[in-house]
Design a protein around this motif. Structure first.
Motif, PDB file in Angstrom:
ATOM      1  N   GLY A 158       0.860  -1.187   0.000  1.00  0.00           N
ATOM      2  CA  GLY A 158       0.000   0.000   0.000  1.00  0.00           C
ATOM      3  C   GLY A 158       0.895   1.234   0.000  1.00  0.00           C
ATOM      4  N   PHE A 159       0.373   2.345   0.500  1.00  0.00           N
ATOM      5  CA  PHE A 159       1.144   3.596   0.466  1.00  0.00           C
ATOM      6  C   PHE A 159       2.442   3.491   1.269  1.00  0.00           C
ATOM      7  CE2 PHE A 159      -3.007   5.192  -0.759  1.00  0.00           C
ATOM      8  CZ  PHE A 159      -2.662   6.058  -1.778  1.00  0.00           C
ATOM      9  N   GLY A 160       2.360   2.908   2.476  1.00  0.00           N
ATOM     10  CA  GLY A 160       3.529   2.836   3.344  1.00  0.00           C
ATOM     11  C   GLY A 160       4.584   1.887   2.793  1.00  0.00           C
ATOM     12  N   ASP A 186       2.628  -8.894  -1.096  1.00  0.00           N
ATOM     13  CA  ASP A 186       1.237  -8.447  -0.921  1.00  0.00           C
ATOM     14  C   ASP A 186       0.295  -9.579  -1.310  1.00  0.00           C
ATOM     15  OD1 ASP A 186      -0.033  -5.293  -0.708  1.00  0.00           O
ATOM     16  OD2 ASP A 186      -1.390  -6.950  -1.180  1.00  0.00           O
ATOM     17  N   LYS A 187      -0.823  -9.653  -0.600  1.00  0.00           N
ATOM     18  CA  LYS A 187      -1.813 -10.696  -0.908  1.00  0.00           C
ATOM     19  C   LYS A 187      -2.601 -10.344  -2.168  1.00  0.00           C
ATOM     20  CE  LYS A 187      -5.202  -8.728   2.260  1.00  0.00           C
ATOM     21  NZ  LYS A 187      -6.020  -8.908   3.425  1.00  0.00           N
ATOM     22  N   GLN A 218      -6.447   3.933  -2.773  1.00  0.00           N
ATOM     23  CA  GLN A 218      -7.754   3.875  -2.089  1.00  0.00           C
ATOM     24  C   GLN A 218      -8.528   5.194  -2.083  1.00  0.00           C
ATOM     25  OE1 GLN A 218      -7.760   1.793   1.736  1.00  0.00           O
ATOM     26  NE2 GLN A 218      -5.966   0.697   1.116  1.00  0.00           N
ATOM     27  N   ALA A 265       0.894 -13.024   4.287  1.00  0.00           N
ATOM     28  CA  ALA A 265       1.642 -13.334   5.512  1.00  0.00           C
ATOM     29  C   ALA A 265       0.663 -13.815   6.571  1.00  0.00           C
ATOM     30  CB  ALA A 265       2.371 -12.091   5.994  1.00  0.00           C
ATOM     31  N   ASP A 269      -1.411   2.699   8.408  1.00  0.00           N
ATOM     32  CA  ASP A 269      -2.659   2.485   9.150  1.00  0.00           C
ATOM     33  C   ASP A 269      -2.538   1.391  10.210  1.00  0.00           C
ATOM     34  OD1 ASP A 269      -3.790   4.362   7.537  1.00  0.00           O
ATOM     35  OD2 ASP A 269      -5.306   3.058   6.641  1.00  0.00           O
ATOM     36  N   GLY A 318      -4.969   8.061  10.214  1.00  0.00           N
ATOM     37  CA  GLY A 318      -4.843   6.968   9.239  1.00  0.00           C
ATOM     38  C   GLY A 318      -5.075   7.492   7.837  1.00  0.00           C
ATOM     39  N   VAL A 319      -4.088   8.212   7.319  1.00  0.00           N
ATOM     40  CA  VAL A 319      -4.207   8.782   5.966  1.00  0.00           C
ATOM     41  C   VAL A 319      -2.963   8.427   5.154  1.00  0.00           C
ATOM     42  CG1 VAL A 319      -5.740  10.710   6.570  1.00  0.00           C
ATOM     43  CG2 VAL A 319      -3.269  10.991   6.792  1.00  0.00           C
ATOM     44  N   ALA A 320      -3.102   8.554   3.832  1.00  0.00           N
ATOM     45  CA  ALA A 320      -2.021   8.136   2.943  1.00  0.00           C
ATOM     46  C   ALA A 320      -0.700   8.888   3.201  1.00  0.00           C
ATOM     47  CB  ALA A 320      -2.473   8.299   1.496  1.00  0.00           C
TER      48      ALA A 320
HETATM   49  C1  LIG Z   1     -12.354   4.346   0.569  1.00  0.00           C
HETATM   50  C2  LIG Z   1     -11.149   5.006   1.179  1.00  0.00           C
HETATM   51  C3  LIG Z   1     -10.904   6.353   0.935  1.00  0.00           C
HETATM   52  C4  LIG Z   1      -9.784   6.976   1.469  1.00  0.00           C
HETATM   53  N1  LIG Z   1      -9.558   8.301   1.197  1.00  0.00           N
HETATM   54  C5  LIG Z   1      -8.423   8.889   1.627  1.00  0.00           C
HETATM   55  C6  LIG Z   1      -8.109  10.228   1.260  1.00  0.00           C
HETATM   56  O1  LIG Z   1      -8.881  10.887   0.562  1.00  0.00           O
HETATM   57  N2  LIG Z   1      -6.927  10.758   1.689  1.00  0.00           N
HETATM   58  C7  LIG Z   1      -6.055  10.035   2.458  1.00  0.00           C
HETATM   59  O2  LIG Z   1      -4.978  10.542   2.789  1.00  0.00           O
HETATM   60  N3  LIG Z   1      -6.333   8.782   2.847  1.00  0.00           N
HETATM   61  C8  LIG Z   1      -7.489   8.187   2.449  1.00  0.00           C
HETATM   62  N4  LIG Z   1      -7.775   6.896   2.813  1.00  0.00           N
HETATM   63  C9  LIG Z   1      -6.873   6.214   3.758  1.00  0.00           C
HETATM   64  C10 LIG Z   1      -5.627   5.727   3.042  1.00  0.00           C
HETATM   65  O3  LIG Z   1      -5.977   4.994   1.898  1.00  0.00           O
HETATM   66  C11 LIG Z   1      -4.824   4.890   4.018  1.00  0.00           C
HETATM   67  O4  LIG Z   1      -4.461   5.712   5.107  1.00  0.00           O
HETATM   68  C12 LIG Z   1      -3.590   4.317   3.374  1.00  0.00           C
HETATM   69  O5  LIG Z   1      -3.936   3.456   2.321  1.00  0.00           O
HETATM   70  C13 LIG Z   1      -2.753   3.571   4.414  1.00  0.00           C
HETATM   71  O6  LIG Z   1      -1.645   3.021   3.781  1.00  0.00           O
HETATM   72  P1  LIG Z   1      -1.016   1.662   4.321  1.00  0.00           P
HETATM   73  O7  LIG Z   1       0.205   1.426   3.500  1.00  0.00           O
HETATM   74  O8  LIG Z   1      -0.878   1.713   5.789  1.00  0.00           O
HETATM   75  O9  LIG Z   1      -2.119   0.549   4.027  1.00  0.00           O
HETATM   76  P2  LIG Z   1      -2.838   0.162   2.677  1.00  0.00           P
HETATM   77  O10 LIG Z   1      -2.677   1.205   1.645  1.00  0.00           O
HETATM   78  O11 LIG Z   1      -4.206  -0.241   3.069  1.00  0.00           O
HETATM   79  O12 LIG Z   1      -2.032  -1.120   2.175  1.00  0.00           O
HETATM   80  C14 LIG Z   1      -1.996  -2.312   2.895  1.00  0.00           C
HETATM   81  C15 LIG Z   1      -1.565  -3.417   1.940  1.00  0.00           C
HETATM   82  O13 LIG Z   1      -1.265  -4.570   2.700  1.00  0.00           O
HETATM   83  C16 LIG Z   1      -1.766  -5.712   2.027  1.00  0.00           C
HETATM   84  N5  LIG Z   1      -1.946  -6.742   3.052  1.00  0.00           N
HETATM   85  C17 LIG Z   1      -2.762  -6.700   4.132  1.00  0.00           C
HETATM   86  N6  LIG Z   1      -2.599  -7.803   4.885  1.00  0.00           N
HETATM   87  C18 LIG Z   1      -1.662  -8.550   4.268  1.00  0.00           C
HETATM   88  C19 LIG Z   1      -1.056  -9.810   4.566  1.00  0.00           C
HETATM   89  N7  LIG Z   1      -1.374 -10.503   5.678  1.00  0.00           N
HETATM   90  N8  LIG Z   1      -0.132 -10.304   3.707  1.00  0.00           N
HETATM   91  C20 LIG Z   1       0.203  -9.617   2.579  1.00  0.00           C
HETATM   92  N9  LIG Z   1      -0.339  -8.422   2.257  1.00  0.00           N
HETATM   93  C21 LIG Z   1      -1.247  -7.896   3.094  1.00  0.00           C
HETATM   94  C22 LIG Z   1      -3.046  -5.218   1.390  1.00  0.00           C
HETATM   95  O14 LIG Z   1      -3.412  -6.050   0.298  1.00  0.00           O
HETATM   96  C23 LIG Z   1      -2.653  -3.811   0.956  1.00  0.00           C
HETATM   97  O15 LIG Z   1      -2.137  -3.782  -0.356  1.00  0.00           O
HETATM   98  C24 LIG Z   1      -8.893   6.241   2.294  1.00  0.00           C
HETATM   99  C25 LIG Z   1      -9.143   4.885   2.544  1.00  0.00           C
HETATM  100  C26 LIG Z   1     -10.257   4.270   1.986  1.00  0.00           C
HETATM  101  C27 LIG Z   1     -10.518   2.812   2.241  1.00  0.00           C
END
Ligand SMILES: Cc1cc2nc3c(=O)[nH]c(=O)nc-3n(C[C@H](O)[C@H](O)[C@H](O)COP(=O)(O)OP(=O)(O)OC[C@H]3O[C@@H](n4cnc5c(N)ncnc54)[C@H](O)[C@@H]3O)c2cc1C
Length: 440
Positions: free
Chosen positions: A17-19, A39-40, A47, A84, A306, A320-322
């Motif tokens: 994801g973003f992180g 990634d799964k 998102q 994982a 997140d 919890g934002v991108a």
């Molecule tokens: C509908 C929606 C709208 C949003 N709008 C905004 C916005 O306008 N602005 C903003 O800043 N933020 C927004 N967000 C929040 C933003 O998308 C998240 O804060 C951001 O995606 C967090 O990044 P992350 O890397 O922590 O997790 P994610 O981007 O959720 O990535 C997590 C990744 O981990 C993978 N994963 C999970 N579990 C496993 C596992 N066990 N094994 C392998 N892979 C796994 C998933 O498939 C995914 O690809 C929104 C979220 C949603 C759902």
């Protein structure tokens, strides 16, 4: 097989994801590390624009890109499509659902969050959610299919139910969905049906708090509410959901709303894998990390984005934002690089809040950049520009820009296509109503 043991430090990143992506991009520049990004799903998903897939403005390739294709030129990044399942902190090993396992020198957990029903897990089967592409397509199908059935129905009660979309949760996702559905159905599709007036469609937005969009100023919250109401959305604040049954939302106080499409956008919680680390977690099951994003007792294991509960000096939590996930990913990549080189490492991750924004239907958004507030059309332009910048590659930026331009000029978003046939839908509806009948 684990890549090049002993020659390079092996860094496993779980979640693209973003992180996870930000961390992998930064580590990919280093010659003394081998990165495995797992990634799964096979794609990175943007998102923040998922609601536009659900509401037909954009399509999957506009906001998702295969992780493998993104890293094809980075020789020290190996991409793995797997889930994982368990992390063995003491032996520094991750187990995957395929049966495979990987040893690591450093592990970055970036698994994001999943939808939470606050202990009412049975609501999941009666509601639609918005965390993945398949869920976005399910929402699109459900709403468009109901409009088709409403056009065919001669029973007023049935037609009213089919023509009601309920969205639970008045945060950015709920507000964006409500505005976009109102634009799509009440404006774009208003002349599309011969036996049903699409302008009578009910779009109900439920929020338990007194206001929508709580992190915004009172003025902007009011602007958002008024704007949505102007679009024909029924905004019900102070409305607690007491129960959800098939096609029924029960509110505290006794009101029942009958709806063919109930969308749950009210809460999130950490993933199971993070919970299994055996370290303290927050109420939302996010991992309580040290100030440098490692976890207690494991200085080589980081949790970002997140999935992490990060406390700030003023007592608040990092949202919890991108941008927070991206900043966390970059911080951890630098931390690992310095730690490998034996350089002093930063003790604390500091989140830089660049502002917040939410779009409220076509041509209107609220933006708050460090107290500088903008609403309306200009806010919408800022929102457009910021989202374009953050899309993963040039192709996505171009595709999204063209789609937006086309929908704006033509007043007609997207293709409004779903793939099930009418027979598949009637079989599925029959099976589901029989199931509901049996379980009630
Ligand atoms: C509908 C929606 C709208 C949003 N709008 C905004 C916005 O306008 N602005 C903003 O800043 N933020 C927004 N967000 C929040 C933003 O998308 C998240 O804060 C951001 O995606 C967090 O990044 P992350 O890397 O922590 O997790 P994610 O981007 O959720 O990535 C997590 C990744 O981990 C993978 N994963 C999970 N579990 C496993 C596992 N066990 N094994 C392998 N892979 C796994 C998933 O498939 C995914 O690809 C929104 C979220 C949603 C759902």
């Amino acid at each position: 097989m684990n890549p090049e043991p002993h020659t390079k430090k092996h860094i496993v990143i779980i979640g693209a994801g973003f992180g996870g992506m930000a961390c992998a991009f930064r580590l990919a520049r280093l010659s003394n590390v081998a990165v495995t990004l797992v990634d799964k799903r096979n794609h990175h998903l943007f998102q923040p624009l998922l609601y536009q897939v659900a509401t037909s403005t954009l399509t999957a390739p506009d906001i998702a890109r295969s992780v493998r294709s993104i890293f094809k030129t980075h020789q020290n990044v190996d991409v793995r499509f797997d889930e994982a399942k368990r992390i063995h902190r003491h032996s520094k090993r991750v187990e995957f659902s395929s049966g495979y396992s990987l040893e690591y020198d450093y592990l970055v957990l970036a698994t994001g969050v999943r939808t939470s029903f606050f202990g009412n897990d049975h609501w999941q089967k009666h509601t639609l959610q918005l965390k993945s592409l398949s869920e976005a397509f399910e929402i699109r199908k459900s709403v468009l299919k109901n409009l088709e059935l409403a056009d065919q129905s001669s029973h007023e009660e049935e037609r009213n139910k089919l023509a009601t979309v309920v969205i639970v949760g008045g945060g950015p996702t709920g507000v964006e969905l409500a505005g976009a559905f109102s634009d799509l159905i009440k404006r774009t599709m208003r002349n599309s049906f011969r036996n049903f007036d699409a302008r009578t469609q009910r779009i109900v937005l439920l929020e338990g708090m007194p206001d929508l969009l709580t992190p915004f100023s009172e003025e902007q919250r009011l602007y958002a509410k008024r704007h949505l109401e102007g679009l024909g959305v029924e905004v019900k604040t102070n409305s607690f959901v007491e129960d959800i049954q098939p096609e029924e939302v029960h509110l505290q106080g006794g009101e029942v709303i009958h709806s063919g499409a109930i969308i749950w956008a009210a809460g999130v919680e950490g993933m199971n894998i993070a919970k299994k680390l055996d370290v303290p977690v927050s109420r939302a099951n996010k991992v309580l990390v040290n100030p440098n994003l490692t976890i207690p007792g494991s200085p080589e294991l980081y949790v970002i984005g997140d999935a992490a509960a990060i406390n700030q000096e003023d007592g608040s939590s990092v949202p919890g934002v991108a941008p927070a996930a991206v900043q966390g990913g970059e911080f951890v990549a630098d931390h690992i690089r310095k730690s490998i080189l034996g350089h002093p490492v930063p003790e604390k991750f500091n989140y830089a809040d660049k502002g917040k924004m939410a779009v409220i239907g076509k041509g209107a958004a609220i933006v708050d950049i460090k107290g500088r507030r903008v609403e309306g059309w200009f806010g919408w332009l800022i929102w457009l520009f910021v989202h374009l910048i953050f899309l993963v590659d040039f192709r996505s930026k171009l595709a999204v820009l063209i789609n937006w331009f086309w929908s704006y000029v033509q007043n007609s978003p997207g293709s409004r296509v779903f793939t099930s046939t009418s027979s598949e839908i009637s079989v599925a509806e029959k099976a589901s109503s029989e199931r509901d009948h049996e379980s009630s």
